[in-house]
Design an enzyme around this catalytic site. Structure first.
Site, PDB file in Angstrom:
ATOM      1  N   MET A  90       0.825  -1.210   0.000  1.00 32.99           N
ATOM      2  CA  MET A  90       0.000   0.000   0.000  1.00 32.99           C
ATOM      3  C   MET A  90       0.859   1.260   0.000  1.00 32.99           C
ATOM      4  O   MET A  90       1.800   1.383   0.791  1.00 32.99           O
ATOM      5  CB  MET A  90      -0.907  -0.030   1.238  1.00 32.99           C
ATOM      6  CG  MET A  90      -1.823   1.148   1.345  1.00 32.99           C
ATOM      7  SD  MET A  90      -2.986   1.211  -0.052  1.00 32.99           S
ATOM      8  CE  MET A  90      -3.188   2.987  -0.203  1.00 32.99           C
ATOM      9  N   GLU A  93       4.668   0.836  -5.689  1.00 33.18           N
ATOM     10  CA  GLU A  93       4.223   1.679  -4.572  1.00 33.18           C
ATOM     11  C   GLU A  93       4.973   3.006  -4.568  1.00 33.18           C
ATOM     12  O   GLU A  93       4.395   4.054  -4.297  1.00 33.18           O
ATOM     13  CB  GLU A  93       4.402   0.968  -3.226  1.00 33.18           C
ATOM     14  CG  GLU A  93       3.738  -0.399  -3.121  1.00 33.18           C
ATOM     15  CD  GLU A  93       2.300  -0.459  -3.596  1.00 33.18           C
ATOM     16  OE1 GLU A  93       1.597   0.558  -3.516  1.00 33.18           O
ATOM     17  OE2 GLU A  93       1.882  -1.546  -4.071  1.00 33.18           O
TER      18      GLU A  93
HETATM   19  N1  PHE Z   1      -3.322   0.478  -3.730  1.00 33.48           N
HETATM   20  C1  PHE Z   1      -2.570  -0.746  -3.557  1.00 33.48           C
HETATM   21  C2  PHE Z   1      -1.679  -0.866  -4.769  1.00 33.48           C
HETATM   22  O1  PHE Z   1      -2.067  -1.101  -5.852  1.00 33.48           O
HETATM   23  C3  PHE Z   1      -3.375  -1.976  -3.449  1.00 33.48           C
HETATM   24  C4  PHE Z   1      -4.272  -2.064  -2.256  1.00 33.48           C
HETATM   25  C5  PHE Z   1      -5.614  -1.827  -2.385  1.00 33.48           C
HETATM   26  C6  PHE Z   1      -3.752  -2.374  -1.030  1.00 33.48           C
HETATM   27  C7  PHE Z   1      -6.470  -1.918  -1.288  1.00 33.48           C
HETATM   28  C8  PHE Z   1      -4.582  -2.485   0.055  1.00 33.48           C
HETATM   29  C9  PHE Z   1      -5.936  -2.267  -0.077  1.00 33.48           C
HETATM   30  O2  PHE Z   1      -0.569  -0.620  -4.739  1.00 33.48           O
HETATM   31 ZN    ZN Z   2      -1.287   0.329  -7.023  1.00 35.74          ZN
END
Ligand code: PHE
Ligand code: ZN
Length: 881
Positions: free
Chosen positions: A270, A305
């Site tokens: 995340m 990320e």
């Molecule tokens: N946004 C994160 C990613 O793609 C994925 C994610 C979504 C993680 C929802 C946790 C909860 O890098």
């Molecule tokens: Zn992402």
């Protein structure tokens, strides 16, 4: 747990909020079972909003302790608080005020792993998409940007480390063994990017100097004792930071960048601003415990990320319908990064394989949805291969259509125009239109129309006029909620190949639009005519996999073999070989299902041998070519009336024939490829190991002996070779002495390392045939197994249901029954995980009638359950619809 309310959210209903929250102060008093959160919000009513408009904040399982406006406690009739909603009326006349909310949460009992929870005694948060409302009442939506200051207080012995977003501002000691830290993030951000971590962790640190000379302190926090295993991730992080400066001109913007690895995590990682939280699977690696695939995964996820800092954080999404705005674009960026770090062609083929294995079936089944959906019941169910991987393909097509320079110009404009915004797909498309002067309105259909287009291609060569003509017809089947589709703008990169694969350059092109080596298909059916073609060419179409489509062409077996031998584009070269093999594998599956033996023709065997021994080709590419399409690849090609046992028979027949024909030379190559010197997780080393390990499988089949695999398992000095040997043992020699011996040795050595043991669970869950189910049931009672941990659950239940074609899709339906029961158990703890696992059944309608009926029954059992989570309810109902 959030149960289904039946509410459907629509893109059309988007409305800005009535209030803004320019500043958010959070004060956490951490205790394992009673954490108190005091949130102080500076609130402003937007201009033009009525003075009596109520303020309605989101919550989820919250307990309100105290509420004040401008320091005064609110009377009972000034507000209504439920666990999932806080409504306040009678707000100060001028619309500007300070709202103080105190809530109490229990991180220990939070097993959903969203909001504030504990993972191996570490406090951590996960707020995307709607987890922040599980911490405090808030306008929990991505267009609500706020500047955060966070104070964390905890027991020093329990949590010497106190982290949040942004830069560290203050810290100190309190009485009673407690201490605190204050963090300030100057960049306004949506609540889903908030993060807090507190606990006792080890760290490796490093620094990065940006292009403009700013020094950034980098930290990667892991379980004590695992620090050396974070070094590769740190290296990948620094390379990502440099790459984003070089390729996109994007610098990092805080004084610190921290990554924390936790062992209980629903997803991969995340992108919380300045404080990425990772599933430890995507941080920890050393040669003894991680495979080449793990290393590549770490490099890709660390990059992904990090890249979100610009594409996701500084420019975020206006609403969750725009999820692909950050995800598709960021996947595209991490793909490009990995391609630059490794072999571009091999990386691209891996992407294409992944897209076909995961996204194509999604697009072809009941869960199909547009890259930008227009409605959802549960947003958590839209973190899909379509949003991510197809979303990335759409960005790649923009680059193919505009060319690299205009694409970069468009990206620069995007950053310039939207930095600090919560943006939409329309904004994204507009920057490329403005940068290039092109009209992308037809292209934009890629965001709206679900399903994988098929291109039917016919062609003709006229010797007399030296003209080559191609006709392409696009079609797109109906998908849920979309019955009729419009023709799309599809870039088809191509070459016309003469003898030996020489590219024949057309003198001119007529008919539909052709620019350079790209055919721009824009009508339902279009002709393209090329003059000055001196000999009858073989067309190489969809080079580099320039669009996420399927092709039906008139290419004969000999044309395909020609391309597989001569195409200068490795992606189309691999594609031609795959098509050739698939044709045989699918027809053999039907024969085997009809009770007849498979037939294999010598030409494919010869071709595979040539590729195997062609030293001009890179080893990783040869390994990809020698990996016969998987059982699920074959199932996908068949599309209907699938019998996994017949598919396995067909596939094994081909593998045996190839293995027997080339046994001697394979053995020689296997020996020559043995690694000399120490392990390096780079592309070249990984390629050698990949090739050698495919050969190991062939040889074990040809020799009908587990000896070679057992020896490799025993002697391996790295996890790639060890895990590959174990895979061959389990796949080919099931419950043999040699296999059991290896499994025991593996457990004896790695039994204390959960991440490594996941591989042990996976390999056993994948054992073909009816024995797998009992094995899985038995492994669920293993002391290391727990349905509370997503990695463990995915390793056993996920691998079994989505990776074991014959063991899961048993003709007696027992695989499905077991799965349905397990999903219901998981749903009670972790709905997101349960829903995600359940998508393994999305292709149930493509099985033969007996399995199909069993699958339907099991899905119906789930659907009949009362008290299902919103997540599982949504998936099961769409799957059955
Ligand atoms: N946004 C994160 C990613 O793609 C994925 C994610 C979504 C993680 C929802 C946790 C909860 O890098
Ligand atoms: Zn992402």
């Amino acid at each position: 747990m959030r149960t289904d309310t039946g509410q459907v959210f629509h893109l059309e209903d988007y409305k800005p909020t009535d209030f803004l929250i320019p500043e958010t102060h959070l004060d956490f008093c951490l205790r394992p079972e009673r954490t108190v959160v005091r949130s102080t919000l500076q609130i402003k009513r937007r201009n033009g909003v009525a003075a009596d408009a109520p303020l309605i904040l989101d919550g989820d399982e919250l307990k309100l302790v105290d509420i004040r406006i401008d320091g005064t406690v609110l009377g009972d009739n000034a507000y209504v608080a439920t666990p999932d909603r806080l409504e306040i009326r009678g707000l100060p006349e001028n619309g500007t005020f300070t709202l103080e909310i105190t809530t109490e949460v229990n991180p220990t009992t939070n097993r959903q792993l969203t909001g504030l929870y504990r993972s191996s005694d570490v406090y951590c948060t996960q707020c995307e998409a709607e987890g922040f409302r599980r911490i405090t009442y808030f306008l929990d939506r991505p267009d609500m940007l706020s500047v955060y200051t966070v104070r964390i207080e905890a027991e020093r012995s329990e949590a010497p480390l106190l982290l949040s977003n942004g830069n560290p501002k203050d810290k100190g000691t309190l009485t009673n063994g407690r201490h605190f830290a204050v963090w300030h993030d100057p960049h306004p951000k949506p609540a889903y990017l908030f993060a807090l971590v507190a606990g006792d962790l080890g760290v490796i640190t490093d620094t990065f100097t940006t292009a403009s000379g700013r020094h950034i302190d980098l930290g990667i926090y892991v379980e004590h004792g695992k620090e050396p295993r974070a070094l590769y991730a740190m290296d990948a992080l620094k390379r990502s930071m440099k790459w984003d400066e070089d390729v996109f001109g994007r610098e990092y913007d805080l004084d610190v960048f921290n990554v924390v690895a936790v062992s209980d995590f629903n997803m991969g990682a995340m992108e919380n601003k300045g404080l990425n939280v990772f599933n430890d699977k995507y941080v920890l690696a050393d040669p003894d415990t991680a495979t080449d695939t793990d290393y590549a995964g770490i490099e890709a996820v660390i990059a992904h990320e990090y890249f979100h800092n610009w594409t996701g954080n500084r420019i975020t999404c206006r609403d969750w319908f725009q999820l692909c705005l950050k995800e598709g674009l960021t996947v595209y960026r991490d793909h490009e990064f990995s391609a630059d770090m490794r072999s571009r062609a091999v990386k691209r083929i891996a992407e294409v394989k992944g897209l076909k294995a995961h996204q194509f079936p999604e697009d072809a089944g009941p869960l199909a949805h547009p890259v930008r959906p227009r409605q959802f019941r549960e947003i958590n169910n839209f973190y899909t291969s379509t949003v991510y991987e197809k979303g990335s393909e759409v960005v790649r097509m923009i680059r193919t259509i505009l060319g690299p320079d205009l694409f970069r110009k468009g990206m620069d404009l995007y950053f310039e125009r939207h930095d600090g915004d919560a943006a939409t797909i329309e904004d994204f498309i507009k920057v490329f239109e403005d940068a290039s002067g092109e009209d992308l309105s037809q292209f934009a259909l890629w965001y709206d129309q679900a399903g994988t287009p098929n291109l039917a291609i016919t062609y003709d060569y006229d010797q007399a006029t030296k003209t080559f003509e191609i006709e392409i017809e696009q079609s797109l089947k109906p998908t849920p909620g979309q019955t009729s589709k419009k023709p799309m703008h599809i870039p088809v990169q191509f070459a016309l190949l003469g003898a030996k694969g020489r590219e024949l350059k057309p003198r001119s092109a007529k008919g539909g639009l052709v620019k350079g080596d790209v055919i721009h298909l824009r009508k339902r059916k279009e002709r393209f005519s090329f003059s000055g073609i001196s000999e009858r060419p073989v067309p190489s179409l969809l080079r580099g996999f320039s669009a996420p489509v399927t092709l039906t062409s008139e290419l004969t077996r000999s044309d395909l073999a020609f391309l597989a031998r001569n195409d200068g584009d490795e992606v189309t070269r691999w594609q031609a070989l795959t098509q050739l093999l698939n044709a045989k594998l699918t027809s053999n599956s039907k024969r085997v299902r009809g009770g007849k033996p498979a037939t294999i023709e010598n030409s494919s065997i010869k071709l595979l041998g040539e590729i195997a021994f062609n030293a001009t080709l890179d080893e990783a590419f040869r390994a990809l070519c020698l990996s016969i399409p998987s059982e699920s690849d074959i199932a996908r090609e068949l599309g209907a009336n699938i019998d996994p046992d017949a598919i396995l028979g067909s596939r094994d027949a081909l593998i045996s024939a190839v293995a027997e024909a080339h046994a001697e030379k394979f053995a020689q190559a296997y020996n020559e490829l043995e690694q000399k010197g120490s392990f390096k997780p780079d592309a070249a080393g990984a390629g050698r190991r990949a090739l050698r390990n495919v050969l190991l499988d062939y040889l074990s089949v040809a020799e009908s002996s587990s000896k070679r695999a057992a020896a490799q398992f025993k002697n391996a000095d790295n996890m790639t070779d060890r895990a590959a040997a174990l895979g061959v043992l389990v796949q080919r020699f099931g419950d043999s002495e040699a296999t059991n011996h290896a499994l025991q040795a593996f457990e004896a050595r790695f039994g204390n390392d959960p991440l490594v043991m996941d591989k042990w669970f996976v390999v056993q869950a994948m054992q073909p045939g009816n024995g797998a189910l009992d094995k899985v049931r038995e492994l669920m009672t293993h002391k290391l197994f727990s349905l509370d941990n997503p990695n463990r659950t995915r390793a056993l239940i996920g691998a079994f249901s989505s990776g074991n074609q014959t063991g899961f899709n048993r003709a007696d339906g027992r695989g499905y029954k077991f799965f349905a029961e397990t999903i219901l158990t998981i749903d009670k703890k972790n709905p997101q995980l349960a829903a995600r696992l359940l998508t393994a059944m999305r292709s149930w309608r493509s099985f033969e009638p007996v399995r199909r009926e069993h699958a339907r029954e099991s899905l119906a059992t789930i659907a009949m359950e009362t008290g299902l989570s919103a997540d599982v309810r949504d998936i099961v109902e769409r799957t059955l619809a």
